[in-house]
Design a protein around this motif. Structure first.
Motif, PDB file in Angstrom:
ATOM      1  N   VAL A  73       0.867  -1.178   0.000  1.00 41.57           N
ATOM      2  CA  VAL A  73       0.000   0.000   0.000  1.00 41.57           C
ATOM      3  C   VAL A  73       0.905   1.231   0.000  1.00 41.57           C
ATOM      4  O   VAL A  73       1.559   1.537   0.999  1.00 41.57           O
ATOM      5  N   HIS A  74       0.954   1.937  -1.110  1.00 42.31           N
ATOM      6  CA  HIS A  74       1.846   3.081  -1.255  1.00 42.31           C
ATOM      7  C   HIS A  74       1.329   4.272  -0.455  1.00 42.31           C
ATOM      8  O   HIS A  74       0.123   4.533  -0.416  1.00 42.31           O
ATOM      9  N   GLU A 100      -4.236  -5.615   7.499  1.00 41.11           N
ATOM     10  CA  GLU A 100      -3.649  -5.045   8.715  1.00 41.11           C
ATOM     11  C   GLU A 100      -3.379  -3.554   8.542  1.00 41.11           C
ATOM     12  O   GLU A 100      -3.607  -2.763   9.467  1.00 41.11           O
ATOM     13  N   VAL A 101      -2.901  -3.165   7.355  1.00 42.84           N
ATOM     14  CA  VAL A 101      -2.679  -1.745   7.099  1.00 42.84           C
ATOM     15  C   VAL A 101      -3.974  -0.972   7.283  1.00 42.84           C
ATOM     16  O   VAL A 101      -4.025   0.070   7.945  1.00 42.84           O
ATOM     17  N   HIS A 146       8.518  -2.384   5.946  1.00 36.25           N
ATOM     18  CA  HIS A 146       8.129  -1.035   5.519  1.00 36.25           C
ATOM     19  C   HIS A 146       6.643  -0.853   5.806  1.00 36.25           C
ATOM     20  O   HIS A 146       6.227   0.135   6.413  1.00 36.25           O
ATOM     21  N   THR A 147       5.831  -1.801   5.381  1.00 31.26           N
ATOM     22  CA  THR A 147       4.423  -1.903   5.750  1.00 31.26           C
ATOM     23  C   THR A 147       4.097  -3.381   5.927  1.00 31.26           C
ATOM     24  O   THR A 147       4.810  -4.243   5.405  1.00 31.26           O
ATOM     25  N   PRO A 148       2.998  -3.717   6.626  1.00 30.89           N
ATOM     26  CA  PRO A 148       2.601  -5.122   6.740  1.00 30.89           C
ATOM     27  C   PRO A 148       2.187  -5.742   5.406  1.00 30.89           C
ATOM     28  O   PRO A 148       2.114  -6.967   5.292  1.00 30.89           O
ATOM     29  N   SER A 149       1.884  -4.910   4.410  1.00 32.85           N
ATOM     30  CA  SER A 149       1.374  -5.423   3.131  1.00 32.85           C
ATOM     31  C   SER A 149       2.474  -5.753   2.134  1.00 32.85           C
ATOM     32  O   SER A 149       2.182  -6.263   1.050  1.00 32.85           O
ATOM     33  N   CYS A 150       3.730  -5.487   2.466  1.00 34.84           N
ATOM     34  CA  CYS A 150       4.812  -5.602   1.473  1.00 34.84           C
ATOM     35  C   CYS A 150       5.061  -7.041   1.039  1.00 34.84           C
ATOM     36  O   CYS A 150       5.176  -7.949   1.869  1.00 34.84           O
ATOM     37  N   GLY A 179       2.492  -0.074  11.899  1.00 34.32           N
ATOM     38  CA  GLY A 179       2.690  -1.449  11.440  1.00 34.32           C
ATOM     39  C   GLY A 179       4.074  -1.700  10.883  1.00 34.32           C
ATOM     40  O   GLY A 179       4.427  -2.853  10.610  1.00 34.32           O
ATOM     41  N   GLY A 180       4.863  -0.643  10.696  1.00 30.11           N
ATOM     42  CA  GLY A 180       6.228  -0.815  10.218  1.00 30.11           C
ATOM     43  C   GLY A 180       7.135  -1.328  11.321  1.00 30.11           C
ATOM     44  O   GLY A 180       6.872  -1.131  12.503  1.00 30.11           O
ATOM     45  N   SER A 181       8.229  -1.983  10.940  1.00 36.33           N
ATOM     46  CA  SER A 181       9.142  -2.540  11.922  1.00 36.33           C
ATOM     47  C   SER A 181      10.519  -2.702  11.288  1.00 36.33           C
ATOM     48  O   SER A 181      10.674  -3.435  10.307  1.00 36.33           O
ATOM     49  N   ALA A 182      11.506  -2.023  11.843  1.00 32.71           N
ATOM     50  CA  ALA A 182      12.865  -2.152  11.324  1.00 32.71           C
ATOM     51  C   ALA A 182      13.387  -3.580  11.513  1.00 32.71           C
ATOM     52  O   ALA A 182      14.106  -4.118  10.653  1.00 32.71           O
ATOM     53  N   ARG A 183      13.030  -4.205  12.618  1.00 33.32           N
ATOM     54  CA  ARG A 183      13.477  -5.577  12.866  1.00 33.32           C
ATOM     55  C   ARG A 183      12.866  -6.528  11.838  1.00 33.32           C
ATOM     56  O   ARG A 183      13.545  -7.414  11.295  1.00 33.32           O
TER      57      ARG A 183
END
Length: 280
Positions: A73-74, A100-101, A146-150, A179-183
């Motif tokens: 989702v951009h 989820e996004v 980056h997003t849960p949808s990637c 919803g983003g997460s670097a880990r």
């Protein structure tokens, strides 16, 4: 016949859209990835350059459009998926994490999305899914962070990674959206970098034109492993997370954040009232 890959870069947002064609001469199918719409913020006028470009190329190459694929989702540009489907057919697909996004943004967006976001897409992909494309297949690798949808789309020796990875000199996507997460991003990238080293990596953005150099969007797994400034081989998860989160704290929201999410969570359609609310 091998696959054909073409790209179209948007100098305004740095977005890159792709066409992949595969199959025999009389039965060639294609997919378009991350079709974008331009937008003038002052007037709200939409620019259908990308949609028109791919429609023309599909006609010129005598292709059948099978899939219109979104890598995620951009949040920085509008999706041309619905407009392209209206003009050229095909099915719209996106990672199942789009649900989820939508849930995370439901109470934040000026015009909340409908409860059944999945109805805006023809297919929600899970990790490991695949769909036919001519004589080839498109594999789906879930790459959230980056997003849960990637998701990353795998076609022959090519991987279309969306915003998960940028060119080696640019690093990786931001992870500060809900919803983003670097880990999670680190672990997703490690999955990408575990595929064969000669695999071509096609990125969803490049901002080279802003830096005074030509925009580029193709590298290889080997190049990313060796040269990526943020996540090359040898960078630990803890160090990446610390550096990524530090950088994200200094980033500003994309100018089109709320309009893009309202539009793109509907597969490239306007909200019911026909107006995309601004962020202000």
């Amino acid at each position: 016949m091998h696959e054909t890959i073409e790209a179209l870069h948007d100098p305004h947002t740095g977005s890159v859209s792709y066409l992949i064609a595969a199959g025999h001469a009389a039965q060639r199918e294609c997919a378009v990835i991350d079709c974008w719409l331009g937008v003038d913020l002052a007037s709200g006028r939409l620019d259908y350059t990308c949609v028109a470009h791919w429609k023309l190329r599909i006609e010129q190459l005598r292709l059948k459009l099978a899939w219109i694929l979104e890598t995620h989702v951009h949040a920085d540009h509008l999706s041309g998926a619905f407009a392209l489907r209206s003009m050229a057919g095909g099915q719209i697909g996106i990672g199942a994490g789009v649900l989820e996004v939508a849930a995370r943004w439901q109470t934040t967006l000026p015009a909340p999305v409908e409860t059944n976001v999945g109805a805006s897409f023809d297919r929600l992909f899970a990790d490991g899914d695949s769909v036919p494309l001519g004589t080839l297949s498109v594999g789906v690798l879930a790459t959230p962070g980056h997003t849960p949808s990637c998701v990353t789309y795998l076609v022959a020796d090519a991987a279309f990674v969306g915003d998960t990875l940028f060119m080696p000199y640019a690093g990786t996507a931001r992870c500060d959206f809900p919803g983003g997460s670097a880990r999670q991003l680190y672990r997703s990238i490690r999955r990408i970098l575990a595929i064969p080293p000669s695999t071509r990596i096609f990125c969803g953005h490049d901002y080279g034109h802003v830096c005074g150099r030509p925009a580029r969007w193709e590298s290889t797994v080997a190049q990313q492993r060796r040269d990526n400034v943020q996540v090359h081989a040898g960078i630990s998860e803890e160090l990446f997370v610390a550096l990524r989160e530090q950088r994200d704290r200094g980033l500003t929201p994309p100018a089109l954040l709320h309009p893009a999410l309202q539009f793109n969570l509907r597969g490239g359609r306007f909200p019911p009232q026909g107006v995309v609310a601004s962020q202000s």
